[in-house]
Motif scaffolding. Structure first.
Motif, PDB file in Angstrom:
ATOM      1  N   ASP A 417      37.234  37.825  16.415  1.00 28.93           N
ATOM      2  CA  ASP A 417      36.579  39.100  16.712  1.00 28.93           C
ATOM      3  C   ASP A 417      36.971  40.116  15.648  1.00 28.93           C
ATOM      4  O   ASP A 417      38.023  40.746  15.729  1.00 28.93           O
ATOM      5  CB  ASP A 417      36.978  39.610  18.095  1.00 28.93           C
ATOM      6  N   ILE A 418      36.124  40.281  14.667  1.00 28.34           N
ATOM      7  CA  ILE A 418      36.402  41.199  13.569  1.00 28.34           C
ATOM      8  C   ILE A 418      36.408  42.648  14.051  1.00 28.34           C
ATOM      9  O   ILE A 418      36.935  43.541  13.366  1.00 28.34           O
ATOM     10  CB  ILE A 418      35.362  41.016  12.436  1.00 28.34           C
ATOM     11  N   THR A 419      35.868  42.907  15.232  1.00 30.17           N
ATOM     12  CA  THR A 419      35.809  44.283  15.728  1.00 30.17           C
ATOM     13  C   THR A 419      37.092  44.716  16.406  1.00 30.17           C
ATOM     14  O   THR A 419      37.320  45.928  16.589  1.00 30.17           O
ATOM     15  CB  THR A 419      34.641  44.453  16.724  1.00 30.17           C
ATOM     16  N   THR A 420      37.934  43.763  16.807  1.00 33.58           N
ATOM     17  CA  THR A 420      39.148  44.121  17.548  1.00 33.58           C
ATOM     18  C   THR A 420      40.438  43.633  16.913  1.00 33.58           C
ATOM     19  O   THR A 420      41.516  44.031  17.351  1.00 33.58           O
ATOM     20  CB  THR A 420      39.083  43.567  18.982  1.00 33.58           C
ATOM     21  N   CYS A 421      40.378  42.763  15.919  1.00 35.52           N
ATOM     22  CA  CYS A 421      41.608  42.229  15.311  1.00 35.52           C
ATOM     23  C   CYS A 421      42.419  43.373  14.709  1.00 35.52           C
ATOM     24  O   CYS A 421      41.873  44.379  14.244  1.00 35.52           O
ATOM     25  CB  CYS A 421      41.285  41.187  14.255  1.00 35.52           C
ATOM     26  N   THR A 422      43.726  43.212  14.732  1.00 34.16           N
ATOM     27  CA  THR A 422      44.625  44.256  14.248  1.00 34.16           C
ATOM     28  C   THR A 422      45.654  43.670  13.293  1.00 34.16           C
ATOM     29  O   THR A 422      45.649  42.459  13.011  1.00 34.16           O
ATOM     30  CB  THR A 422      45.362  44.936  15.406  1.00 34.16           C
ATOM     31  N   ASN A 423      46.530  44.511  12.852  1.00 33.23           N
ATOM     32  CA  ASN A 423      47.585  44.102  11.941  1.00 33.23           C
ATOM     33  C   ASN A 423      48.613  43.207  12.614  1.00 33.23           C
ATOM     34  O   ASN A 423      49.496  42.665  11.945  1.00 33.23           O
ATOM     35  CB  ASN A 423      48.283  45.346  11.372  1.00 33.23           C
ATOM     36  N   SER A 424      48.511  43.017  13.915  1.00 31.70           N
ATOM     37  CA  SER A 424      49.492  42.194  14.622  1.00 31.70           C
ATOM     38  C   SER A 424      48.873  41.149  15.530  1.00 31.70           C
ATOM     39  O   SER A 424      49.588  40.336  16.112  1.00 31.70           O
ATOM     40  CB  SER A 424      50.422  43.092  15.453  1.00 31.70           C
ATOM     41  N   SER A 425      47.544  41.125  15.656  1.00 31.80           N
ATOM     42  CA  SER A 425      46.935  40.154  16.565  1.00 31.80           C
ATOM     43  C   SER A 425      45.494  39.880  16.164  1.00 31.80           C
ATOM     44  O   SER A 425      44.884  40.610  15.386  1.00 31.80           O
ATOM     45  CB  SER A 425      46.968  40.684  18.002  1.00 31.80           C
ATOM     46  N   GLY A 426      44.977  38.780  16.743  1.00 34.73           N
ATOM     47  CA  GLY A 426      43.562  38.469  16.556  1.00 34.73           C
ATOM     48  C   GLY A 426      43.253  37.567  15.382  1.00 34.73           C
ATOM     49  O   GLY A 426      42.084  37.305  15.104  1.00 34.73           O
ATOM     50  N   TRP A 427      44.274  37.039  14.703  1.00 36.88           N
ATOM     51  CA  TRP A 427      44.062  36.189  13.527  1.00 36.88           C
ATOM     52  C   TRP A 427      44.631  34.795  13.753  1.00 36.88           C
ATOM     53  O   TRP A 427      45.583  34.622  14.516  1.00 36.88           O
ATOM     54  CB  TRP A 427      44.725  36.794  12.292  1.00 36.88           C
ATOM     55  N   SER A 428      44.085  33.825  13.065  1.00 39.57           N
ATOM     56  CA  SER A 428      44.641  32.469  13.065  1.00 39.57           C
ATOM     57  C   SER A 428      44.502  31.873  11.671  1.00 39.57           C
ATOM     58  O   SER A 428      43.490  32.085  11.003  1.00 39.57           O
ATOM     59  CB  SER A 428      43.941  31.574  14.095  1.00 39.57           C
TER      60      SER A 428
END
Length: 879
Positions: A417-428
């Motif tokens: 979710d490119i709209t909600t990812c942050t510097n600490s979450s939402g990435w893999s």
């Protein structure tokens, strides 16, 4: 067929001819996290320049790779007995990706994607990027800087080679490769061979025959799918792309004559006009806003980064305030990493990738950081620094599918979710098995531990049984070492000679900071040597040679034991025979030696001053090897795309001989970057070059190589793991490899098949010069003939791959394991073990040569074929 015919005749053939040639992961490294790309590139360029400071031309690099292929093809044709095809094993790491500049995704099968790695070639995933498989070695160039898929046929792919973004370490491109079968096979578009670096390729949405190629020389256009090309615009082109809302409109960024400009075409690239943009010379990356016709954005390398906008399809441009958007580093490196993406469903959502990733939700007025360029902790999901591409899932719709991928110096990452990812979450991270890391130095231990220092990915450890890496030290990696008695203790460096020790759990800096750093006459990557005679003694090369005798102490002190020449040391070596014998070489080709290196103040002899004293090339010294049994014999390698880059002395440097080889066994005119000697074979040396690994078994008279190991990727470091005959190679784009180069002897190969008297078992003594080797066969059928098969290959025989299964001929479980080039009768009517002998010639040229033996036993009761086969013996001739 040849095989059944021969095996019917075997019982009637006899011949007596003799063969003539045969730890734990830290939370985040305390070492420097960011490298200086300008310094890294300058260090690499230093090893490429000739005596006059010239970097190689495209023709020189192409010629070097052509020679590599010639040597490889020749050796393959004669089944060369040096480093064998099956000797090489890829060790990983499988969880650290290297610099990746491009990604394309299948439009209807989003699990299928292709990634282009600089130095690592093209890789394919059929698992949404969770696992990868390498595709093609591109016959000499693994520097894939761009990938493009035909919008009308997803099986058609174009791969552009080379990097044309200003980084001096870029591997020069050798054209565009095309695949019509989803990347399974590739063909060089021959007309593109002189294009130089290919930075971007665009295929016209309305006509797949029209292809545009932005290269470091010109923007080219083809109207027949890449067969022929014309120059559309003169000047370096770093980007070209088609308007998603207008199939005939396209835009290109051109840099020529010291001026950058944006060009626009409304007829699919046939003719071009110049936009009103005129603002400096910084790199520009462009993106169309699909949801808003004629809207475009540009991420520009001016004053640490700017955002510009056009509302008329690219003609008129306006700078935006873009609060929160900055590519500031010291120095800025947007010239190196720059990318931009606009949400295809919402033009107010923009993502810019520089060192960090930034997102705007108000059309570019303000930005926030969504990934701060971390990603230095292994297995961390936060994206790595230095971003090069942002690609949306083909099914992206802004609601149920918001998946976006990012390519950077650490591989590939994904957010769902490119709209909600942050510097600490939402990435893999999506780089498992993407083995594209770029190593500067490697080392190993006999227990199977392998460590290495990588470009922008620190120093990490793997094992021969587990390719999953554990981070030891952060920053840019460099040459490293393992304590031979305590393998948990390792040593490594960060850029500019910043030395660390790791005890298996934590790292500690062990060098005086006042002596390190860019301003203290240190190379970006500096040599580091652990004394094989004393595991607490380390040497490190700046402008002085620095030594510590207490590397394991809580407080480590260093002493400059060689006066500075004002030129950084680029290579060093300690004699295997004596701790007092040390040689060093400098960036300018100067070479020095000492015979009392352990003294408080060693005495140094100038072998060559890199100018008017001595006969060695005045190019950067890249490697030194001191002979294991003759301290007066020393081998030195040099940089530069020139001849004579491997030099040998047998009299302590009084005179030198270039060991280039000749003809199809010659080394290419390319930088030779490292050299090691086999620990047990006096005349066997191995060099890592800018185009691959070469070996010699006749002290440099001839050289061989194979393309079946780490391919012709640059190899920056070679080393033999202490106490073994295992060669470890650190490649700059394909990770770590090892090759087991066993000592001469007799080794069993494969297994025999059961007969009436059990399974025949063949043994042999070590073949030695001028002696007869003994051969014994147990388990033969009493009273039946036995034949000894003798050959030079375990890979093929008359075009048939080995091992060859004899089941179709009535011998289930029996396999021909080697080529039966010679057949000799061992005995008739034998009872008990069958024995014979085989004389070995006395020529020194036979040392290291290999051949194979296997026994064929007549046994009518064993199977319908009436024969059984023993195991094979792999023989290597010794002195």
């Amino acid at each position: 067929m040849r095989l059944p015919t021969l095996f019917l005749l075997l019982p009637f053939v006899a011949c007596t001819q003799v063969p003539t040639a045969v730890p734990s992961t830290p939370t985040r490294s305390s070492a420097a996290d960011f490298s200086n790309p300008l310094s890294r590139h300058e260090w690499l360029a230093m090893r490429w320049r000739d005596e006059f400071g010239n970097l190689p031309t495209s023709a020189q690099r192409t010629a070097a790779r052509s020679q590599f292929r010639a040597v490889s093809a020749y050796r393959a044709s004669i089944d060369d007995p040096n480093v064998q095809r099956t000797s090489w094993v890829s060790r990983g790491p499988d969880n650290i990706g290297g610099r990746s500049r491009c990604l394309v995704i299948h439009p209807t099968r989003p699990y299928r994607m292709w990634c282009g790695a600089v130095g690592g070639g093209v890789w394919r995933s059929d698992t949404y990027g969770s696992t990868w498989t390498k595709l093609n070695d591109f016959a000499g160039n693994l520097a894939v800087g761009c990938l493009t898929m035909d919008p009308n046929n997803p099986d058609v792919l174009y791969a552009g080679t080379g990097e044309g973004f200003g980084n001096i370490d870029a591997i020069t491109g050798e054209g565009i490769w095309k695949s019509a079968d989803a990347g399974t096979t590739w063909t060089l578009l021959s007309a593109t061979a002189t294009f130089g670096n290919c930075n971007r390729i665009a295929v016209a949405p309305a006509n797949s025959s029209v292809v545009l190629a932005g290269t470091s020389t010109n923007l080219y256009r083809s109207t027949n799918g890449g067969t022929t090309w014309t120059t559309a615009i003169t000047g370096s082109c770093q980007q070209v792309l088609f308007d998603p809302n207008n199939a005939n409109r396209c835009v290109a960024y051109i840099f020529t004559g010291g001026v950058c400009s944006l060009r626009i075409s409304n007829d699919a690239g046939a003719t071009w006009s110049t936009s009103t943009y005129s603002n400096g010379v910084g790199r520009i990356e462009l993106a169309y806003a699909r949801a808003t016709p004629n809207l475009m954005f540009a991420a520009v390398d001016i004053n640490f980064g700017q955002l510009w906008r056009s509302t008329d399809g690219g003609n008129v441009w306006t700078q935006m305030a873009a609060t929160g958007l900055t590519g500031s580093m010291n120095p800025s490196q947007i010239w190196y990493n720059d990318c931009i993406w606009v949400d295809p469903t919402d033009s107010t959502r923009i993502v810019v990738g520089w060192t960090s990733l930034y997102r705007s939700t108000d059309g570019g007025a303000t930005f926030s950081v969504i990934a701060d360029g971390g990603g230095y902790v292994i297995d961390e999901d936060l994206p790595h620094a230095d971003n090069h591409a942002i690609v949306a899932d083909p099914g992206y719709n802004g609601t149920s599918n918001r998946t976006v991928y990012v390519c950077n110096d650490g591989g590939v990452y994904r957010t769902s979710d490119i709209t909600t990812c942050t510097n600490s979450s939402g990435w893999s991270r999506r780089k498992n098995t993407l083995v594209t890391s770029q190593f500067y130095g490697v080392a190993g231990h006999g227990n199977g531990k392998l460590i290495g220092g990588m470009q922008d990915n620190g120093t990490a450890a793997i094992t021969t049984t587990d390719p999953h890496a554990v981070r030891l030290i952060g920053g840019d990696g460099a040459p490293c070492a393992v304590d031979p008695l305590e393998p948990n203790r390792t040593y490594g460096q960060v850029q500019f000679r910043d030395i660390y020790r790791h005890d298996g759990t934590t790292e500690v800096e062990i060098v005086n900071a006042a002596e390190t750093g860019q301003g203290n006459c240190n190379n970006f990557i500096s040599p580091l040597e652990l004394d094989p005679h004393n595991r607490t003694r380390l040497y490190s090369g700046g402008c002085s040679l620095w030594r510590t005798n207490d590397a394991t102490a809580a407080s480590v002190s260093w002493t400059a034991v060689k006066p500075s020449t004002g030129v950084p040391i680029s290579a060093s070596a300690i004699s295997p025979m004596s701790a007092d014998i040390v040689w060093v070489g400098d960036n300018n080709g100067a070479v020095f030696r000492t015979a009392n290196a352990t003294a408080a103040t060693p005495t140094w002899v100038t072998v060559d001053n890199g100018a008017n004293v001595g006969t060695l090339p005045n190019r950067a010294v890249t490697g030194i090897a001191i002979h294991g049994t003759n301290a007066g014999e020393v081998w030195v390698t040099f940089g530069g795309f020139a001849a004579g880059n491997v030099q040998r002395t047998t009299n302590n440097g009084t005179s030198w001989t270039a060991m280039q080889g000749a003809g199809v066994t010659a080394l290419p005119n390319a930088p030779m970057l490292t050299i090691v000697q086999h620990p047990l074979l006096a005349g066997s040396f191995y060099v890592g070059s800018e185009v691959g690994v070469f070996d010699t078994h006749d002290s440099g008279t001839s050289w061989s190589t194979t393309n079946d190991g780490p391919a012709d990727v640059a190899c920056y470091d070679l080393d033999f793991i202490p106490g073994t005959t295992t060669l470890i190679a650190g490649t700059h784009g394909r990770g770590i490899w090892t090759a087991e180069l066993s000592v001469p002897g007799a080794r069993s190969l494969g297994a025999g098949c059961p007969g009436s008297n059990g399974t025949p078992a063949l043994t042999a003594t070590t073949p030695r010069l001028g002696q007869s080797m003994g051969i014994t066969l147990n388990g033969a059928m009493n009273g039946r003939p036995v034949y000894l098969l003798q050959g030079l290959s375990k890979f093929s025989w008359f075009g048939n791959a080995l091992p060859f299964d004899m089941a179709p001929f009535g011998a289930a479980g029996c396999k021909l394991l080697m080529s039966p080039d010679i057949v000799r009768e061992m005995t008739l009517g034998a009872s008990g073990p069958v024995t014979t002998s085989l004389p070995i010639g006395s020529s020194p040229a036979l040392v290291g040569q290999q051949f194979f033996l296997q026994a064929l036993v007549v046994d009518p009761a064993a199977n319908t074929w009436g024969h059984t086969l023993s195991n094979a013996m792999h023989l290597t001739i010794d002195v």
